[in-house]
Design a protein around this motif. Structure first.
Motif, PDB file in Angstrom:
ATOM      1  N   ALA A 120      -6.534  -4.578   0.516  1.00 13.67           N
ATOM      2  CA  ALA A 120      -5.695  -3.574   1.192  1.00 13.67           C
ATOM      3  C   ALA A 120      -6.297  -2.168   1.102  1.00 13.67           C
ATOM      4  O   ALA A 120      -5.790  -1.306   0.383  1.00 13.67           O
ATOM      5  CB  ALA A 120      -4.285  -3.587   0.608  1.00 13.67           C
ATOM      6  N   THR A 146      -4.035   0.969   1.434  1.00 12.39           N
ATOM      7  CA  THR A 146      -3.078   1.006   0.328  1.00 12.39           C
ATOM      8  C   THR A 146      -3.751   1.468  -0.953  1.00 12.39           C
ATOM      9  O   THR A 146      -3.180   2.250  -1.728  1.00 12.39           O
ATOM     10  CB  THR A 146      -2.452  -0.379   0.118  1.00 12.39           C
ATOM     11  OG1 THR A 146      -1.866  -0.820   1.339  1.00 12.39           O
ATOM     12  CG2 THR A 146      -1.389  -0.337  -0.961  1.00 12.39           C
ATOM     13  N   GLY A 152      -2.505   4.895  -2.143  1.00 14.02           N
ATOM     14  CA  GLY A 152      -1.593   4.649  -3.259  1.00 14.02           C
ATOM     15  C   GLY A 152      -2.280   4.441  -4.591  1.00 14.02           C
ATOM     16  O   GLY A 152      -1.999   5.139  -5.565  1.00 14.02           O
ATOM     17  N   ILE A 209       3.426  -8.108  -3.929  1.00 15.15           N
ATOM     18  CA  ILE A 209       3.125  -7.176  -2.843  1.00 15.15           C
ATOM     19  C   ILE A 209       4.288  -7.068  -1.866  1.00 15.15           C
ATOM     20  O   ILE A 209       4.474  -6.041  -1.205  1.00 15.15           O
ATOM     21  CB  ILE A 209       1.825  -7.602  -2.130  1.00 15.15           C
ATOM     22  CG1 ILE A 209       0.635  -7.472  -3.094  1.00 15.15           C
ATOM     23  CG2 ILE A 209       1.563  -6.734  -0.899  1.00 15.15           C
ATOM     24  CD1 ILE A 209      -0.656  -8.050  -2.562  1.00 15.15           C
ATOM     25  N   MET A 249       6.356  -3.881  -2.323  1.00 15.63           N
ATOM     26  CA  MET A 249       5.848  -2.678  -1.658  1.00 15.63           C
ATOM     27  C   MET A 249       6.078  -2.755  -0.154  1.00 15.63           C
ATOM     28  O   MET A 249       6.460  -1.763   0.488  1.00 15.63           O
ATOM     29  CB  MET A 249       4.357  -2.513  -1.951  1.00 15.63           C
ATOM     30  CG  MET A 249       3.707  -1.325  -1.260  1.00 15.63           C
ATOM     31  SD  MET A 249       4.371   0.276  -1.786  1.00 15.63           S
ATOM     32  CE  MET A 249       3.590   0.425  -3.414  1.00 15.63           C
ATOM     33  N   GLN A 271       8.244  -0.032   2.008  1.00 13.04           N
ATOM     34  CA  GLN A 271       7.563   0.790   3.005  1.00 13.04           C
ATOM     35  C   GLN A 271       8.187   0.636   4.386  1.00 13.04           C
ATOM     36  O   GLN A 271       8.393   1.623   5.105  1.00 13.04           O
ATOM     37  CB  GLN A 271       6.076   0.428   3.052  1.00 13.04           C
ATOM     38  CG  GLN A 271       5.278   0.861   1.832  1.00 13.04           C
ATOM     39  CD  GLN A 271       5.222   2.369   1.667  1.00 13.04           C
ATOM     40  OE1 GLN A 271       5.381   3.133   2.613  1.00 13.04           O
ATOM     41  NE2 GLN A 271       5.010   2.817   0.444  1.00 13.04           N
ATOM     42  N   GLU A 320      -7.522   0.004   9.581  1.00 15.58           N
ATOM     43  CA  GLU A 320      -7.419   0.650   8.276  1.00 15.58           C
ATOM     44  C   GLU A 320      -8.661   1.477   7.970  1.00 15.58           C
ATOM     45  O   GLU A 320      -8.582   2.643   7.559  1.00 15.58           O
ATOM     46  CB  GLU A 320      -7.252  -0.392   7.168  1.00 15.58           C
ATOM     47  CG  GLU A 320      -5.888  -1.018   7.063  1.00 15.58           C
ATOM     48  CD  GLU A 320      -5.834  -1.971   5.877  1.00 15.58           C
ATOM     49  OE1 GLU A 320      -5.973  -1.485   4.742  1.00 15.58           O
ATOM     50  OE2 GLU A 320      -5.674  -3.186   6.093  1.00 15.58           O
ATOM     51  N   PRO A 339       1.138   8.191  -2.754  1.00 17.95           N
ATOM     52  CA  PRO A 339       0.810   8.283  -1.324  1.00 17.95           C
ATOM     53  C   PRO A 339       1.115   9.627  -0.668  1.00 17.95           C
ATOM     54  O   PRO A 339       0.366  10.044   0.227  1.00 17.95           O
ATOM     55  CB  PRO A 339       1.669   7.158  -0.711  1.00 17.95           C
ATOM     56  CG  PRO A 339       1.769   6.147  -1.805  1.00 17.95           C
ATOM     57  CD  PRO A 339       1.878   6.958  -3.073  1.00 17.95           C
ATOM     58  N   SER A 349       0.994   5.799   8.678  1.00 20.27           N
ATOM     59  CA  SER A 349       2.139   5.177   7.999  1.00 20.27           C
ATOM     60  C   SER A 349       2.325   3.740   8.471  1.00 20.27           C
ATOM     61  O   SER A 349       2.600   2.842   7.661  1.00 20.27           O
ATOM     62  CB  SER A 349       3.411   5.980   8.269  1.00 20.27           C
ATOM     63  OG  SER A 349       3.304   7.291   7.741  1.00 20.27           O
ATOM     64  N   PHE A 369      -0.451   1.755   6.990  1.00 15.61           N
ATOM     65  CA  PHE A 369      -0.210   1.523   5.568  1.00 15.61           C
ATOM     66  C   PHE A 369       0.626   0.252   5.406  1.00 15.61           C
ATOM     67  O   PHE A 369       0.362  -0.591   4.540  1.00 15.61           O
ATOM     68  CB  PHE A 369       0.511   2.720   4.955  1.00 15.61           C
ATOM     69  CG  PHE A 369       0.632   2.678   3.460  1.00 15.61           C
ATOM     70  CD1 PHE A 369      -0.317   3.280   2.652  1.00 15.61           C
ATOM     71  CD2 PHE A 369       1.704   2.039   2.850  1.00 15.61           C
ATOM     72  CE1 PHE A 369      -0.209   3.233   1.261  1.00 15.61           C
ATOM     73  CE2 PHE A 369       1.824   1.993   1.473  1.00 15.61           C
ATOM     74  CZ  PHE A 369       0.861   2.600   0.678  1.00 15.61           C
ATOM     75  N   SER A 396      -1.456  -2.716   6.305  1.00 13.38           N
ATOM     76  CA  SER A 396      -2.418  -2.949   5.224  1.00 13.38           C
ATOM     77  C   SER A 396      -1.800  -3.837   4.148  1.00 13.38           C
ATOM     78  O   SER A 396      -2.416  -4.800   3.675  1.00 13.38           O
ATOM     79  CB  SER A 396      -2.849  -1.610   4.609  1.00 13.38           C
ATOM     80  OG  SER A 396      -3.605  -1.800   3.432  1.00 13.38           O
ATOM     81  N   VAL A 397      -0.565  -3.513   3.781  1.00 17.96           N
ATOM     82  CA  VAL A 397       0.139  -4.313   2.786  1.00 17.96           C
ATOM     83  C   VAL A 397       0.406  -5.717   3.330  1.00 17.96           C
ATOM     84  O   VAL A 397       0.252  -6.723   2.622  1.00 17.96           O
ATOM     85  CB  VAL A 397       1.463  -3.638   2.370  1.00 17.96           C
ATOM     86  CG1 VAL A 397       2.184  -4.471   1.323  1.00 17.96           C
ATOM     87  CG2 VAL A 397       1.194  -2.238   1.821  1.00 17.96           C
TER      88      VAL A 397
END
Length: 500
Positions: free
Chosen positions: A30, A33, A37, A113, A116, A120, A168, A276, A296, A299, A302-303
């Motif tokens: 990720a 992330t 983060g 994960i 998160m 988000q 990303e 973040p 955003s 992000f 990505s997760v």
């Protein structure tokens, strides 16, 4: 219903090349992330500027580990990867112990994960549209999507992850360019200076940083689906380590310039600004609100990409262990496209159960919206990363054991020296993680979780070794096949049609 099958019906199809496997490895880490983060948190918690050079050190060390690991992949092709390597390098009982640790570690990473991801998405929808969606509802929907992708052709997941990872990289590169062009303080190369390696906080930096690489070892898991496993796995592993290491080092260096070396290592940053927000606030100032909105969304994707990648890894471990009857043999079923659908469904159900339990536990929690991040995400991903580091240390020893019993033309660097260096480094990092576990967990002081979660990955391994020893006398036919794969197909009566 049952049907006649050929031997290939219980083996995944060979569809993956180097780019596809590399992308799935990078997706697991990720990138956005980690930069937005993980790196921001590592700077503030450790109070050290060594985060960028720490990524370089980790990349070099893991590259050394990959020398022997990749060499074994040319001789052993098994979706169980760590499990098969340990069984053939250190003995079948150790292989069984490793299989349990791997299942727990990968499931912890994947399910953790989701915490998160749920936060988000819920936070983004609330800030953009003023609508409040429970984090657990978001996660349940995502579990369904990930499960659907898991039972379909693996190259479908690879294509989706490829697009997400490319986006990303693009947005982080845009951030990096802006940061190098607009440093908050004066330009400095101190964060990538080798002298930072010798600062007192380097241990904590490495303990934090190693989680950013988790997933790089997954190339071997896809060996049975690789077009040319003897070359594809090796190339994908080294490519991923190199890209991840360089990208994270440059991006975290850019991050330190964007925020300022004094501020980013300060423990005095307010909770509202830490993590973040440091990344996104700079982006808003220098790149505009629209770019931040895009970041955003990416992000979140990505997760999501990391969740998909770890789901695929778990499904293949379950498939391998079911095939060799350490788990119910029905879990070795694959679809007509070659996807290990039974393992995928099993992981999906487990994730759903764990998330529901955490959702119930969070009712009325004083942690508020951050509950899934502080509990589900933090507890499980740190535990999973710890387990994977422990596994890699064991596999480094397995390389030595395997090549001692199976000598070939590989030189001493591959079969002895690099595995020893890798073991010493990884064992040290494992000790550092244990020593700093309360810090990684964000605990003000040590409590029961500080000890229970590390035991969650160690105790099953010990139990597994005992189980493996017992299998030698209780089920010798299963014992003999541990870590060796299963060339024979499932009996017709045990194979169900994989069509939905």
């Amino acid at each position: 219903m049952s049907r006649n099958v050929a031997a290939t019906d219980t083996a995944p199809a060979r569809r993956l090349g180097v780019p596809a496997i590399t992308l799935m490895i990078i997706a697991a880490s990720a990138p956005l992330t980690v930069v937005a983060g993980g790196a921001t948190t590592a700077f503030s918690v450790t109070g050290s500027l060594a985060v960028p050079i720490g990524y370089i050190v980790l990349a070099i060390a893991l590259g050394i580990f990959a020398v022997g690991y990749a060499a074994m992949s040319r001789h052993i092709t098994n979706a169980g990867a760590f499990y098969a390597y340990a069984a053939q390098g250190l003995g079948r009982p150790v292989g069984v112990g490793v299989s349990l640790v791997a299942l727990i570690a990968y499931n912890c990473m994947q399910i953790g994960i989701y915490g998160m991801l749920g936060f988000q998405v819920s936070d983004f929808v609330s800030s953009m549209f003023g609508v409040t969606i429970p984090w657990w509802l978001v996660v349940i929907v995502c579990i369904g999507i990930v499960g659907w992708m898991g039972v379909n052709r693996i190259d479908l997941s690879a294509k989706v992850l490829g697009v997400l990872v490319a986006l990303e990289f693009l947005v982080v590169i845009v951030f990096d360019v802006a940061a190098f062009a607009n440093p908050t303080e004066s330009f400095t190369a101190q964060p990538i200076s080798p002298t930072e390696i010798f600062t007192p906080a380097i241990g904590a930096v490495l303990a934090f940083g190693v989680a950013a690489f988790m997933g790089f070892e997954q190339a071997a898991i896809y060996g049975e689906e690789a077009k040319d496993p003897k070359r594809t796995v090796t190339r994908a592993t080294f490519t991923a380590v190199g890209i991840i290491g360089v990208f994270y080092a440059l991006s975290s260096w850019a991050l330190s310039l964007a925020i300022g070396t004094e501020k980013i290592t300060s423990a005095g940053i307010s909770p509202e600004e830490a993590g973040p927000p440091l990344f996104f606030n700079f982006a808003a100032t220098h790149l505009g609100v629209i770019v931040v909105d895009i970041m955003s969304v990416l992000f979140i994707t990505s997760v999501f990409a990391a969740v998909v990648s770890f789901h695929n890894a778990v499904a293949r471990y379950v498939f391998s262990l079911g095939r060799e009857q350490l788990l119910p043999r029905g879990l070795a079923r694959v679809s007509r496209s070659g996807a290990p659908w039974a393992g995928s469904v099993a992981q999906t159900v487990l994730a759903l159960v764990v998330v529901v339990l955490f959702a119930i536990g969070g009712i009325g929690s004083e942690l508020g919206p951050l509950y899934p991040v502080i509990t589900l995400f933090t507890w499980l991903t740190n535990t999973g990363a710890m387990g994977l580091v422990l596994l890699m240390a064991v596999i480094a020893l397995s390389v030595i054991g395997y090549f001692r019993g199976n000598p070939n033309d590989a030189g001493p660097w591959t079969t002895l020296v690099s595995p020893i260096i890798a073991f010493l480094f990884l064992a040290t990092v494992y000790v550092l993680i244990v020593a700093n576990f309360n810090v990684l967990m964000g605990q003000a002081e040590t409590n029961a979780l500080t000890f229970v979660l590390p035991l969650l990955v160690v105790v099953p391994g010990i139990i597994g070794i005992g189980w493996g020893i017992a299998l030698k006398s209780s089920r010798p036919e299963v014992y003999e096949n541990i870590g060796r794969g299963a060339p024979d197909p499932l009996p017709d009566a045990e194979v169900l049609d994989a069509q939905p």
